[in-house]
Write a protein that holds these residues in place. Structure first.
Motif, PDB file in Angstrom:
ATOM      1  N   GLY A 111      64.362  53.909  36.492  1.00  0.00           N
ATOM      2  CA  GLY A 111      63.123  54.254  36.989  1.00  0.00           C
ATOM      3  C   GLY A 111      62.841  53.913  38.342  1.00  0.00           C
ATOM      4  O   GLY A 111      61.585  53.625  38.685  1.00  0.00           O
ATOM      5  N   SER A 135      58.050  50.798  43.219  1.00  0.00           N
ATOM      6  CA  SER A 135      58.477  51.119  41.747  1.00  0.00           C
ATOM      7  C   SER A 135      58.279  49.693  41.019  1.00  0.00           C
ATOM      8  O   SER A 135      59.122  48.682  41.533  1.00  0.00           O
ATOM      9  CB  SER A 135      59.450  51.916  41.449  1.00  0.00           C
ATOM     10  OG  SER A 135      59.274  53.052  41.870  1.00  0.00           O
ATOM     11  N   ILE A 136      57.923  49.584  39.885  1.00  0.00           N
ATOM     12  CA  ILE A 136      58.291  48.403  39.179  1.00  0.00           C
ATOM     13  C   ILE A 136      59.708  48.027  38.827  1.00  0.00           C
ATOM     14  O   ILE A 136      60.093  47.085  38.997  1.00  0.00           O
ATOM     15  CB  ILE A 136      57.476  48.375  37.861  1.00  0.00           C
ATOM     16  CG1 ILE A 136      55.843  48.359  38.095  1.00  0.00           C
ATOM     17  CG2 ILE A 136      57.831  47.281  36.643  1.00  0.00           C
ATOM     18  CD1 ILE A 136      54.883  48.416  37.055  1.00  0.00           C
ATOM     19  N   ASP A 156      68.279  61.850  34.447  1.00  0.00           N
ATOM     20  CA  ASP A 156      67.005  62.483  33.913  1.00  0.00           C
ATOM     21  C   ASP A 156      66.987  62.054  32.420  1.00  0.00           C
ATOM     22  O   ASP A 156      67.920  62.587  31.831  1.00  0.00           O
ATOM     23  CB  ASP A 156      67.058  63.929  34.419  1.00  0.00           C
ATOM     24  CG  ASP A 156      65.651  64.592  33.608  1.00  0.00           C
ATOM     25  OD1 ASP A 156      65.190  64.116  32.579  1.00  0.00           O
ATOM     26  OD2 ASP A 156      65.031  65.591  34.084  1.00  0.00           O
ATOM     27  N   VAL A 157      66.064  61.150  32.031  1.00  0.00           N
ATOM     28  CA  VAL A 157      66.223  60.932  30.575  1.00  0.00           C
ATOM     29  C   VAL A 157      65.838  61.836  29.600  1.00  0.00           C
ATOM     30  O   VAL A 157      66.321  61.504  28.335  1.00  0.00           O
ATOM     31  CB  VAL A 157      65.372  59.577  30.376  1.00  0.00           C
ATOM     32  CG1 VAL A 157      65.615  58.384  31.361  1.00  0.00           C
ATOM     33  CG2 VAL A 157      63.696  59.935  30.682  1.00  0.00           C
ATOM     34  N   SER A 185      61.757  51.292  32.955  1.00  0.00           N
ATOM     35  CA  SER A 185      60.737  51.613  33.524  1.00  0.00           C
ATOM     36  C   SER A 185      60.385  52.964  34.000  1.00  0.00           C
ATOM     37  O   SER A 185      60.157  53.433  34.973  1.00  0.00           O
ATOM     38  CB  SER A 185      60.755  50.534  34.825  1.00  0.00           C
ATOM     39  OG  SER A 185      59.601  50.514  35.309  1.00  0.00           O
ATOM     40  N   SER A 205      55.010  48.635  29.298  1.00  0.00           N
ATOM     41  CA  SER A 205      53.753  49.285  28.651  1.00  0.00           C
ATOM     42  C   SER A 205      52.500  49.181  29.235  1.00  0.00           C
ATOM     43  O   SER A 205      52.423  48.631  30.414  1.00  0.00           O
ATOM     44  CB  SER A 205      53.540  48.740  27.152  1.00  0.00           C
ATOM     45  OG  SER A 205      52.719  49.762  26.219  1.00  0.00           O
ATOM     46  N   LYS A 252      52.684  55.285  24.811  1.00  0.00           N
ATOM     47  CA  LYS A 252      52.903  53.970  25.015  1.00  0.00           C
ATOM     48  C   LYS A 252      52.700  53.207  23.657  1.00  0.00           C
ATOM     49  O   LYS A 252      53.498  52.304  23.374  1.00  0.00           O
ATOM     50  CB  LYS A 252      51.852  53.289  25.919  1.00  0.00           C
ATOM     51  CG  LYS A 252      52.109  53.595  27.485  1.00  0.00           C
ATOM     52  CD  LYS A 252      53.365  53.320  27.969  1.00  0.00           C
ATOM     53  CE  LYS A 252      53.665  53.415  29.352  1.00  0.00           C
ATOM     54  NZ  LYS A 252      54.824  53.264  29.970  1.00  0.00           N
ATOM     55  N   VAL A 268      48.729  48.402  38.761  1.00  0.00           N
ATOM     56  CA  VAL A 268      49.342  48.331  40.057  1.00  0.00           C
ATOM     57  C   VAL A 268      49.582  49.468  40.662  1.00  0.00           C
ATOM     58  O   VAL A 268      49.876  50.407  40.005  1.00  0.00           O
ATOM     59  CB  VAL A 268      50.792  47.403  40.075  1.00  0.00           C
ATOM     60  CG1 VAL A 268      50.478  46.044  39.757  1.00  0.00           C
ATOM     61  CG2 VAL A 268      51.868  47.876  39.309  1.00  0.00           C
ATOM     62  N   THR A 303      51.477  52.398  42.398  1.00  0.00           N
ATOM     63  CA  THR A 303      52.744  52.970  42.199  1.00  0.00           C
ATOM     64  C   THR A 303      52.331  54.360  42.287  1.00  0.00           C
ATOM     65  O   THR A 303      51.345  54.862  42.002  1.00  0.00           O
ATOM     66  CB  THR A 303      53.664  52.348  41.126  1.00  0.00           C
ATOM     67  OG1 THR A 303      52.928  52.968  39.915  1.00  0.00           O
ATOM     68  CG2 THR A 303      53.689  51.111  41.123  1.00  0.00           C
ATOM     69  N   ALA A 351      53.627  56.587  39.881  1.00  0.00           N
ATOM     70  CA  ALA A 351      52.940  56.802  38.596  1.00  0.00           C
ATOM     71  C   ALA A 351      51.485  56.518  38.533  1.00  0.00           C
ATOM     72  O   ALA A 351      50.752  57.527  38.042  1.00  0.00           O
ATOM     73  CB  ALA A 351      53.440  56.207  37.504  1.00  0.00           C
TER      74      ALA A 351
END
Ligand code: NAD
Length: 259
Positions: free
Chosen positions: A13, A19-20, A64-65, A91, A144, A162, A191, A193, A195
């Protein structure tokens, strides 16, 4: 002392430096792990390849998940390179923009299914493919948000996604525990980002959250990364099936009437 020396990690991710997933990759690499990262597709390839090169990460792979063949390809590449995996960080999340405005009641079947597939089911598929490579045990961590437990305006369909992700954590922890694989999640405070920018009113949410948390501030991406590193390390060896809030204490608050 926290050490990930000699460990092999796979982090899903990364979109960019904010990004986290990227913070987790840098942090776990700093603690000594060899870290492979994934990004969603061609659009992000150049950015993520450059980041990985700069930080000497051994692998940056497209995934790509929603595509099983992509997930299989990632595990094949990591297996070829390292022969095993010690930890995985999930993530990844997505909801169609239109589903993050207006009424939750209006969520369409396709919006609901797409959000669930990418944001919740993908963890199951990743654990299914990753567990066989964790032959001496391992750790899986997902990301999450409090919207899984409480209503957060505009979070809409991501809330149920989630909640499903958090239930996945418990079911996976139960089944993979005997193989010494621990499964946990970090429930992070907001935070900035990519997303997060997709959630209408996010800026206001950031400033309001900072006013009411017990620590009277927001958390940093680095704090999230530290907690992820803790959860994939032996320092957390007794913890599984847990959702750890890294949110400056926001989740304990009821009404915030104090000044
Ligand atoms: P981000 O935009 O940097 O990361 C989200 C990632 O999901 C991106 O890399 C994106 O490419 C990826 N993604 C979306 N659809 C995908 C697909 N079909 N296949 C593969 N990858 C896909 O934002 P972030 O804030 O770092 O988000 C990471 C995780 O942290 C998400 O699960 C998010 O819900 C969670 N989280 C974020 C916050 C916050 O405030 N930023 C708070 C709590 C939890």
């Amino acid at each position: 002392m926290l050490s990930l020396s000699g460990r092999v990690g796979l982090i899903f991710g990364v979109a960019n430096q904010r990004s986290i997933a990227w913070a987790a990759a840098e942090k776990t690499a700093e603690y000594g792990a060899s870290v492979a990262v994934t990004y969603q597709g061609d659009r992000l390839a150049r950015t993520v390849d450059a980041l990985a090169k700069e930080s000497n990460l051994p692998l940056a792979l497209p995934c790509d998940v929603t595509r099983d063949e992509d997930i299989d390809g990632v595990f094949e590449s990591v297996s070829e390179r390292f022969g095993r995996i010690d930890f995985i960080v999930h993530s990844v999340a997505f909801a169609p923009k239109e589903a993050l405005t207006g009424r939750f009641t209006e969520t369409s079947r396709t919006q609901f299914q797409e959000t669930m597939d990418i944001s919740a089911y993908s963890l199951v598929k990743i654990a299914q493919r990753g567990a066989p490579l964790m032959s001496s045990g391992g750790a899986i961590v997902a990301m999450s948000y409090i919207g899984a437990e409480r209503v957060i305006p505009n979070y809409n369909v991501m809330g149920p996604a989630k909640a499903a992700l958090e239930a996945n954590i418990r079911y996976l922890a139960h089944e993979l525990g005997p193989a010494k694989i621990r499964v946990n999640a970090v429930s992070a405070g907001p935070v900035r980002t990519l997303a997060a920018a997709g959630i209408p009113g996010f800026r206001t949410m950031l400033s309001k959250t900072a006013e009411v948390t017990p620590l009277r501030r927001n958390i940093t991406t680095d704090e999230v990364a530290q907690s992820i590193a803790f959860l994939v390390s032996d320092m957390s060896s007794g913890i599984t099936g847990e959702i750890i809030h890294v949110d400056a204490g926001f989740h304990i608050q009821g009404a915030s009437l104090s000044s």
